[in-house]
Design a protein around this motif. Structure first.
Motif, PDB file in Angstrom:
ATOM      1  N   SER A 110       0.844  -1.199   0.000  1.00 16.13           N
ATOM      2  CA  SER A 110       0.000   0.000   0.000  1.00 16.13           C
ATOM      3  C   SER A 110       0.874   1.241   0.000  1.00 16.13           C
ATOM      4  O   SER A 110       2.101   1.167  -0.093  1.00 16.13           O
ATOM      5  N   ARG A 111       0.249   2.402   0.116  1.00 14.56           N
ATOM      6  CA  ARG A 111       0.969   3.676   0.128  1.00 14.56           C
ATOM      7  C   ARG A 111       1.100   4.170   1.571  1.00 14.56           C
ATOM      8  O   ARG A 111       0.111   4.505   2.204  1.00 14.56           O
ATOM      9  N   GLY A 112       2.321   4.176   2.079  1.00 17.00           N
ATOM     10  CA  GLY A 112       2.579   4.691   3.416  1.00 17.00           C
ATOM     11  C   GLY A 112       2.888   6.173   3.375  1.00 17.00           C
ATOM     12  O   GLY A 112       3.287   6.717   2.342  1.00 17.00           O
ATOM     13  N   VAL A 113       2.709   6.837   4.519  1.00 17.32           N
ATOM     14  CA  VAL A 113       3.115   8.235   4.634  1.00 17.32           C
ATOM     15  C   VAL A 113       3.676   8.447   6.038  1.00 17.32           C
ATOM     16  O   VAL A 113       3.147   7.914   7.016  1.00 17.32           O
ATOM     17  N   ILE A 114       4.789   9.184   6.121  1.00 20.56           N
ATOM     18  CA  ILE A 114       5.393   9.528   7.405  1.00 20.56           C
ATOM     19  C   ILE A 114       5.522  11.036   7.496  1.00 20.56           C
ATOM     20  O   ILE A 114       5.573  11.729   6.480  1.00 20.56           O
ATOM     21  N   ASN A 115       5.591  11.547   8.722  1.00 19.89           N
ATOM     22  CA  ASN A 115       5.742  12.998   8.883  1.00 19.89           C
ATOM     23  C   ASN A 115       7.177  13.443   8.632  1.00 19.89           C
ATOM     24  O   ASN A 115       7.428  14.559   8.197  1.00 19.89           O
ATOM     25  N   GLY A 116       8.153  12.540   8.906  1.00 16.66           N
ATOM     26  CA  GLY A 116       9.550  12.883   8.658  1.00 16.66           C
ATOM     27  C   GLY A 116      10.437  11.702   8.996  1.00 16.66           C
ATOM     28  O   GLY A 116      10.078  10.846   9.817  1.00 16.66           O
ATOM     29  N   GLU A 117      11.605  11.657   8.393  1.00 17.40           N
ATOM     30  CA  GLU A 117      12.506  10.527   8.618  1.00 17.40           C
ATOM     31  C   GLU A 117      13.168  10.564   9.987  1.00 17.40           C
ATOM     32  O   GLU A 117      13.755   9.560  10.410  1.00 17.40           O
ATOM     33  N   ASP A 118      13.093  11.704  10.690  1.00 15.89           N
ATOM     34  CA  ASP A 118      13.696  11.810  12.019  1.00 15.89           C
ATOM     35  C   ASP A 118      12.666  11.716  13.135  1.00 15.89           C
ATOM     36  O   ASP A 118      12.952  12.035  14.291  1.00 15.89           O
ATOM     37  N   SER A 119      11.463  11.254  12.820  1.00 17.48           N
ATOM     38  CA  SER A 119      10.384  11.187  13.804  1.00 17.48           C
ATOM     39  C   SER A 119      10.336   9.816  14.462  1.00 17.48           C
ATOM     40  O   SER A 119      10.359   8.788  13.778  1.00 17.48           O
ATOM     41  N   ASN A 120      10.254   9.800  15.781  1.00 19.10           N
ATOM     42  CA  ASN A 120      10.086   8.527  16.477  1.00 19.10           C
ATOM     43  C   ASN A 120       8.688   7.965  16.242  1.00 19.10           C
ATOM     44  O   ASN A 120       8.529   6.823  15.819  1.00 19.10           O
ATOM     45  N   SER A 121       7.661   8.770  16.489  1.00 28.23           N
ATOM     46  CA  SER A 121       6.290   8.270  16.391  1.00 28.23           C
ATOM     47  C   SER A 121       5.847   8.054  14.950  1.00 28.23           C
ATOM     48  O   SER A 121       5.113   7.110  14.659  1.00 28.23           O
ATOM     49  N   GLY A 122       6.286   8.914  14.043  1.00 28.81           N
ATOM     50  CA  GLY A 122       5.838   8.808  12.661  1.00 28.81           C
ATOM     51  C   GLY A 122       6.625   7.835  11.817  1.00 28.81           C
ATOM     52  O   GLY A 122       6.100   7.264  10.852  1.00 28.81           O
ATOM     53  N   MET A 123       7.909   7.608  12.167  1.00 29.66           N
ATOM     54  CA  MET A 123       8.761   6.724  11.373  1.00 29.66           C
ATOM     55  C   MET A 123       9.323   5.573  12.189  1.00 29.66           C
ATOM     56  O   MET A 123       9.120   4.398  11.869  1.00 29.66           O
ATOM     57  N   ASN A 124      10.059   5.856  13.274  1.00 30.57           N
ATOM     58  CA  ASN A 124      10.800   4.815  13.980  1.00 30.57           C
ATOM     59  C   ASN A 124       9.882   3.738  14.565  1.00 30.57           C
ATOM     60  O   ASN A 124      10.152   2.537  14.419  1.00 30.57           O
ATOM     61  N   LEU A 125       8.806   4.145  15.233  1.00 33.66           N
ATOM     62  CA  LEU A 125       7.893   3.167  15.811  1.00 33.66           C
ATOM     63  C   LEU A 125       7.132   2.412  14.728  1.00 33.66           C
ATOM     64  O   LEU A 125       6.817   1.225  14.899  1.00 33.66           O
ATOM     65  N   VAL A 143       6.446   5.306  -0.058  1.00 34.73           N
ATOM     66  CA  VAL A 143       6.380   6.006   1.223  1.00 34.73           C
ATOM     67  C   VAL A 143       6.546   7.499   0.965  1.00 34.73           C
ATOM     68  O   VAL A 143       7.581   7.938   0.464  1.00 34.73           O
ATOM     69  N   GLY A 144       5.511   8.277   1.278  1.00 33.23           N
ATOM     70  CA  GLY A 144       5.584   9.726   1.140  1.00 33.23           C
ATOM     71  C   GLY A 144       5.997  10.371   2.446  1.00 33.23           C
ATOM     72  O   GLY A 144       5.846   9.782   3.522  1.00 33.23           O
ATOM     73  N   ILE A 145       6.521  11.579   2.356  1.00 31.84           N
ATOM     74  CA  ILE A 145       6.884  12.369   3.531  1.00 31.84           C
ATOM     75  C   ILE A 145       5.999  13.619   3.552  1.00 31.84           C
ATOM     76  O   ILE A 145       6.064  14.450   2.649  1.00 31.84           O
ATOM     77  N   SER A 146       5.185  13.724   4.593  1.00 27.08           N
ATOM     78  CA  SER A 146       4.178  14.785   4.627  1.00 27.08           C
ATOM     79  C   SER A 146       4.660  16.065   5.290  1.00 27.08           C
ATOM     80  O   SER A 146       4.158  17.147   5.011  1.00 27.08           O
ATOM     81  N   GLY A 147       5.599  15.957   6.248  1.00 26.72           N
ATOM     82  CA  GLY A 147       6.073  17.124   6.972  1.00 26.72           C
ATOM     83  C   GLY A 147       5.449  17.308   8.343  1.00 26.72           C
ATOM     84  O   GLY A 147       6.001  18.026   9.180  1.00 26.72           O
TER      85      GLY A 147
END
Length: 262
Positions: A110-125, A143-147
């Motif tokens: 599917s299409r994932g989206v994260i707030n940023g590559e340095d985010s614990n909650s949005g990426m790391n977890l 995988v998109g990056i939303s900001g």
């Protein structure tokens, strides 16, 4: 009188949350007899690393990577909110409510989206939660990056993304005061990690940091309306070592062959 930077920028939406944080911060500065330095135009990294920093909040992942040893941890918030309590929070893995998929394996390709590559909650977890499910180092088709978490939520609502991981505190605030999580469903939860740390400049001593934590708590107890709006009951003692777990999650994902979220 020395001017200090004091900003709480990690939870600024919806408006009642921003206003409550600002009210708390203003009262903290009044109790300290401190004046506030204009931080407009500073990037988050510049704010976090400013020698004038008195008080702000950062994310656990950059704390243990870009900021490690370069700032001093004051404490961590003890929220009493759904999926955030006892000084810990998690990420909620969300999809649209009308999406027929009901389990994480069903969202492969599917299409994932994260707030940023340095985010614990949005990426790391999210990476940690998906690591057992990847195939050949890949889970998503893209995988998109939303900001920001709010933009990730927008992507879900508008159908440009299918799955996102949202900090449980952010979700609770938006569920209580806004409509931005309407029409979305929780598919799964991540592991827990410590809530976002409050930090000050590295030149501040341990004793000064503890005194600041005490002022934060005294002020918070004097503002019951702020406590209620934020769901924030106390600033707990904390140190860098409490956040080692976010790097442990990274290493666990890497050991399973999923070092990069894709």
């Amino acid at each position: 009188m020395t001017q200090h930077i004091a900003e709480l920028l990690m939870y600024v939406a919806p408006e009642p949350i921003r206003e409550a944080n600002e009210r708390w911060l203003t009262r903290i500065l009044e109790r300290l007899g401190a004046t506030r330095r204009n931080a407009e135009g500073l990037s988050l990294m510049d704010l976090w690393l400013s020698p004038h920093l008195l008080l702000t909040q950062t994310c656990g992942y950059p704390l243990m990577t870009a900021l490690r040893g370069r700032v001093r941890v004051i404490g961590r918030p003890r929220y009493e909110l759904p999926d955030a309590n006892g000084g810990n929070h998690c990420s909620l893995l969300l999809s649209r409510a009308d999406d027929p998929r009901r389990s994480l394996p069903a969202f492969r390709d599917s299409r994932g989206v994260i707030n940023g590559e340095d985010s614990n909650s949005g990426m790391n977890l999210l990476r940690h939660r998906l690591a057992p499910l990847h195939r050949d180092g890949r889970f998503f088709a893209s995988v998109g990056i939303s900001g920001s978490h709010r933009e990730s939520l927008r992507g879900l609502r508008e159908g440009t993304a299918d799955l996102a991981a949202i900090d449980s505190v952010t979700f609770a605030y938006l569920a209580r005061y806004a409509e931005e999580v309407a029409g979305l469903r929780v598919i799964a939860r991540s592991a827990f990690s410590p809530t976002l740390p409050y930090i000050t400049a590295a030149t501040v001593t341990d004793e000064q940091a503890e005194a600041l934590r005490q002022v934060m708590n005294t002020t918070l107890q004097a503002l019951p309306e702020v406590r209620e709006i934020l769901g924030l009951h106390e600033v707990l003692p904390a140190s860098e070592s409490d956040y080692q777990i976010v790097l442990d999650y990274q290493q666990e994902a890497e050991a399973l062959g999923y070092g990069r979220l894709r």
